[in-house]
Design a protein around this motif. Sequence first.
Motif, PDB file in Angstrom:
ATOM      1  N   GLY A 226      -4.454  -6.621   0.530  1.00 38.23           N
ATOM      2  CA  GLY A 226      -3.679  -5.540  -0.057  1.00 38.23           C
ATOM      3  C   GLY A 226      -3.315  -4.493   0.973  1.00 38.23           C
ATOM      4  O   GLY A 226      -2.154  -4.039   1.034  1.00 38.23           O
ATOM      5  N   ILE A 227      -4.287  -4.094   1.784  1.00 41.09           N
ATOM      6  CA  ILE A 227      -4.012  -3.118   2.847  1.00 41.09           C
ATOM      7  C   ILE A 227      -3.032  -3.701   3.848  1.00 41.09           C
ATOM      8  O   ILE A 227      -2.094  -3.023   4.293  1.00 41.09           O
ATOM      9  N   LEU A 228      -3.224  -4.977   4.216  1.00 44.70           N
ATOM     10  CA  LEU A 228      -2.328  -5.629   5.159  1.00 44.70           C
ATOM     11  C   LEU A 228      -0.894  -5.643   4.639  1.00 44.70           C
ATOM     12  O   LEU A 228       0.050  -5.299   5.367  1.00 44.70           O
ATOM     13  N   GLU A 229      -0.721  -6.003   3.385  1.00 49.51           N
ATOM     14  CA  GLU A 229       0.629  -6.083   2.813  1.00 49.51           C
ATOM     15  C   GLU A 229       1.289  -4.715   2.783  1.00 49.51           C
ATOM     16  O   GLU A 229       2.480  -4.580   3.104  1.00 49.51           O
ATOM     17  N   LEU A 232       2.263  -3.667   6.464  1.00 53.10           N
ATOM     18  CA  LEU A 232       3.412  -4.393   7.018  1.00 53.10           C
ATOM     19  C   LEU A 232       4.675  -4.181   6.198  1.00 53.10           C
ATOM     20  O   LEU A 232       5.767  -4.577   6.617  1.00 53.10           O
ATOM     21  N   GLY A 233       4.544  -3.537   5.048  1.00 48.57           N
ATOM     22  CA  GLY A 233       5.718  -3.199   4.249  1.00 48.57           C
ATOM     23  C   GLY A 233       6.367  -1.897   4.654  1.00 48.57           C
ATOM     24  O   GLY A 233       7.383  -1.498   4.061  1.00 48.57           O
ATOM     25  N   ASP A 234       5.811  -1.240   5.665  1.00 46.92           N
ATOM     26  CA  ASP A 234       6.395   0.022   6.140  1.00 46.92           C
ATOM     27  C   ASP A 234       7.839  -0.218   6.585  1.00 46.92           C
ATOM     28  O   ASP A 234       8.126  -1.172   7.322  1.00 46.92           O
ATOM     29  N   PRO A 235       8.778   0.633   6.157  1.00 48.79           N
ATOM     30  CA  PRO A 235      10.204   0.439   6.523  1.00 48.79           C
ATOM     31  C   PRO A 235      10.452   0.423   8.021  1.00 48.79           C
ATOM     32  O   PRO A 235      11.483  -0.103   8.471  1.00 48.79           O
ATOM     33  N   TRP A 236       9.525   0.960   8.822  1.00 47.45           N
ATOM     34  CA  TRP A 236       9.730   0.992  10.264  1.00 47.45           C
ATOM     35  C   TRP A 236       9.906  -0.414  10.833  1.00 47.45           C
ATOM     36  O   TRP A 236      10.690  -0.623  11.768  1.00 47.45           O
ATOM     37  N   PHE A 237       9.222  -1.387  10.250  1.00 49.25           N
ATOM     38  CA  PHE A 237       9.293  -2.745  10.787  1.00 49.25           C
ATOM     39  C   PHE A 237      10.668  -3.383  10.580  1.00 49.25           C
ATOM     40  O   PHE A 237      11.010  -4.350  11.254  1.00 49.25           O
ATOM     41  N   ASP A 238      11.433  -2.861   9.650  1.00 47.55           N
ATOM     42  CA  ASP A 238      12.768  -3.397   9.396  1.00 47.55           C
ATOM     43  C   ASP A 238      13.825  -2.789  10.307  1.00 47.55           C
ATOM     44  O   ASP A 238      14.948  -3.289  10.367  1.00 47.55           O
ATOM     45  N   ALA A 251      -1.504   6.456  11.916  1.00 45.38           N
ATOM     46  CA  ALA A 251      -2.855   7.002  11.770  1.00 45.38           C
ATOM     47  C   ALA A 251      -3.408   6.791  10.368  1.00 45.38           C
ATOM     48  O   ALA A 251      -4.630   6.775  10.169  1.00 45.38           O
ATOM     49  N   GLY A 252      -2.538   6.619   9.385  1.00 40.73           N
ATOM     50  CA  GLY A 252      -2.987   6.412   8.021  1.00 40.73           C
ATOM     51  C   GLY A 252      -3.803   5.151   7.819  1.00 40.73           C
ATOM     52  O   GLY A 252      -4.491   5.004   6.790  1.00 40.73           O
ATOM     53  N   LEU A 253      -3.735   4.222   8.774  1.00 39.36           N
ATOM     54  CA  LEU A 253      -4.540   3.005   8.676  1.00 39.36           C
ATOM     55  C   LEU A 253      -6.036   3.321   8.633  1.00 39.36           C
ATOM     56  O   LEU A 253      -6.815   2.601   8.006  1.00 39.36           O
ATOM     57  N   GLN A 254      -6.438   4.390   9.318  1.00 37.42           N
ATOM     58  CA  GLN A 254      -7.858   4.755   9.305  1.00 37.42           C
ATOM     59  C   GLN A 254      -8.320   5.112   7.892  1.00 37.42           C
ATOM     60  O   GLN A 254      -9.402   4.704   7.453  1.00 37.42           O
ATOM     61  N   ASP A 255      -7.493   5.867   7.197  1.00 37.90           N
ATOM     62  CA  ASP A 255      -7.839   6.213   5.813  1.00 37.90           C
ATOM     63  C   ASP A 255      -7.821   4.972   4.926  1.00 37.90           C
ATOM     64  O   ASP A 255      -8.642   4.838   4.017  1.00 37.90           O
ATOM     65  N   ALA A 256      -6.892   4.072   5.207  1.00 40.21           N
ATOM     66  CA  ALA A 256      -6.749   2.884   4.358  1.00 40.21           C
ATOM     67  C   ALA A 256      -7.989   1.999   4.405  1.00 40.21           C
ATOM     68  O   ALA A 256      -8.360   1.390   3.395  1.00 40.21           O
ATOM     69  N   VAL A 257      -8.623   1.917   5.573  1.00 39.34           N
ATOM     70  CA  VAL A 257      -9.790   1.028   5.716  1.00 39.34           C
ATOM     71  C   VAL A 257     -11.108   1.785   5.620  1.00 39.34           C
ATOM     72  O   VAL A 257     -12.175   1.199   5.831  1.00 39.34           O
ATOM     73  N   ALA A 258     -11.063   3.066   5.282  1.00 45.16           N
ATOM     74  CA  ALA A 258     -12.272   3.896   5.288  1.00 45.16           C
ATOM     75  C   ALA A 258     -13.355   3.360   4.367  1.00 45.16           C
ATOM     76  O   ALA A 258     -14.550   3.504   4.644  1.00 45.16           O
ATOM     77  N   GLY A 259     -12.960   2.735   3.274  1.00 40.96           N
ATOM     78  CA  GLY A 259     -13.939   2.244   2.317  1.00 40.96           C
ATOM     79  C   GLY A 259     -14.458   0.848   2.599  1.00 40.96           C
ATOM     80  O   GLY A 259     -15.286   0.332   1.836  1.00 40.96           O
ATOM     81  N   LEU A 260     -13.983   0.219   3.672  1.00 40.35           N
ATOM     82  CA  LEU A 260     -14.394  -1.148   3.987  1.00 40.35           C
ATOM     83  C   LEU A 260     -15.604  -1.159   4.916  1.00 40.35           C
ATOM     84  O   LEU A 260     -15.808  -0.238   5.707  1.00 40.35           O
ATOM     85  N   ALA A 261     -16.375  -2.214   4.836  1.00 37.37           N
ATOM     86  CA  ALA A 261     -17.462  -2.423   5.786  1.00 37.37           C
ATOM     87  C   ALA A 261     -16.890  -2.587   7.194  1.00 37.37           C
ATOM     88  O   ALA A 261     -15.708  -2.914   7.368  1.00 37.37           O
ATOM     89  N   ASP A 262     -17.733  -2.367   8.199  1.00 33.85           N
ATOM     90  CA  ASP A 262     -17.252  -2.374   9.586  1.00 33.85           C
ATOM     91  C   ASP A 262     -16.470  -3.635   9.926  1.00 33.85           C
ATOM     92  O   ASP A 262     -15.346  -3.568  10.447  1.00 33.85           O
ATOM     93  N   ALA A 263     -17.048  -4.796   9.678  1.00 35.60           N
ATOM     94  CA  ALA A 263     -16.403  -6.057  10.052  1.00 35.60           C
ATOM     95  C   ALA A 263     -15.100  -6.250   9.281  1.00 35.60           C
ATOM     96  O   ALA A 263     -14.088  -6.685   9.847  1.00 35.60           O
ATOM     97  N   ASP A 264     -15.101  -5.925   8.007  1.00 32.27           N
ATOM     98  CA  ASP A 264     -13.885  -6.086   7.203  1.00 32.27           C
ATOM     99  C   ASP A 264     -12.800  -5.124   7.660  1.00 32.27           C
ATOM    100  O   ASP A 264     -11.611  -5.480   7.695  1.00 32.27           O
ATOM    101  N   ALA A 265     -13.184  -3.907   7.998  1.00 30.75           N
ATOM    102  CA  ALA A 265     -12.201  -2.932   8.476  1.00 30.75           C
ATOM    103  C   ALA A 265     -11.562  -3.403   9.777  1.00 30.75           C
ATOM    104  O   ALA A 265     -10.335  -3.337   9.947  1.00 30.75           O
ATOM    105  N   ALA A 273      -2.330  -5.506  13.414  1.00 32.47           N
ATOM    106  CA  ALA A 273      -1.746  -5.560  14.756  1.00 32.47           C
ATOM    107  C   ALA A 273      -0.998  -6.876  14.974  1.00 32.47           C
ATOM    108  O   ALA A 273       0.125  -6.896  15.496  1.00 32.47           O
ATOM    109  N   ALA A 274      -1.609  -7.990  14.572  1.00 29.99           N
ATOM    110  CA  ALA A 274      -0.956  -9.294  14.725  1.00 29.99           C
ATOM    111  C   ALA A 274       0.255  -9.410  13.803  1.00 29.99           C
ATOM    112  O   ALA A 274       1.317  -9.904  14.207  1.00 29.99           O
ATOM    113  N   GLY A 275       0.100  -8.949  12.577  1.00 28.55           N
ATOM    114  CA  GLY A 275       1.211  -9.017  11.633  1.00 28.55           C
ATOM    115  C   GLY A 275       2.397  -8.174  12.065  1.00 28.55           C
ATOM    116  O   GLY A 275       3.553  -8.538  11.814  1.00 28.55           O
TER     117      GLY A 275
END
Length: 372
Positions: A226-229, A232-238, A251-265, A273-275
Amino acid sequence: MSKKEKGPVWAAGAMSGTSFDGVDVAVIETDGLDILDFGDIHEVIYCDEDRDVLRAAMGAWPGAARADAAALVVENAHIAAMAGLPDVAVLGFHGQTLAHDPDGGRTHQVGDGARLATALGCEVIWDFRSADMEMGGQGAPLAPFYHWACARWVGAEGPVVFLNLGGVGNLSWVDPTMDAPELLGACLAFDTGPANAPMDDLMAARGLGRFDSDGALAARGQVDLGILERALGDPWFDLAPPKSLDRDAFAGLQDAVAGLADADALATLAACAAGAVGRGIPHLPRRPERIFVTGGGRRNKTLMAMLAEATSCPVSPVEEVGLNGDALEAQAFAYLAVRASRGLPTSAPGTTGVAAPVGGARRSRPGTRALS
């Protein structure tokens, strides 16, 4: 060095990137078109205190006290890194980017090339971005012309991509069959999106170290699709390239993964980055034969595997074709310094969106003030 000179010379280049690892210095022999040989490589690692000064200065514009403190760190580290180098005709000095606002037509790299010229007794070419931005360019990325020369040096017979995974990712699509890098169709370049910066910042914020060595922690995690989608849906990529980003644009990616465990984040940030690179592939004129990866991200095995999947292209570190991924960006500024000193373009519409191929940088000689 006279603009009339055409033969090969030895030149040094220096780079301090947004990952705050340290200063890389590299020497090459070039005539401003082709690479003739490679020389010494030096590195000075920033201590934790200096790294903290640079991090604190991120986003600062000229006049800020924290920017002045960062400039002193950068200059001292560059002087230390380049002391003892063999004689070179010219030195290309990039400085440290603190802020980059291409839409606003401004960028800020700290570091006084005139001080380096006096300290090192060598002509220094610096402030590579201003002339490009004054003509409507993004001021970045600046390495594509060198990547074109690298493609010729490794004997590529068709278009290839050089992908630099530093704090921000950027790629250069280059066609080495063209006669010069500034020609239409020779180079297309753009920032791909966030790369190491979100992962490194998360590691630091959670007290896990400076970076995820080999991507080992990310390898144990699960990607939050969900976070990945959403990322990568940010209009900047288009947006059509050329285009460039500030280090903290996502920078908002940090907030997006804040609730995930270290490895999952970390797995999720690596997938972003790859996407992001995968989202850039449709913008290329032709699918590349190979993707050569440079920058610290090439050591992240998890990220490299994700890249191959996201791009559906053969992906390999530049070392597989005899290049040094730790030195490539520094070498690029040695190459650009020779081009700038000879009045050759250092960027073009396909690399930065500038109105026409343009060179131009400040030149400082020992004991003199900067020359335009």
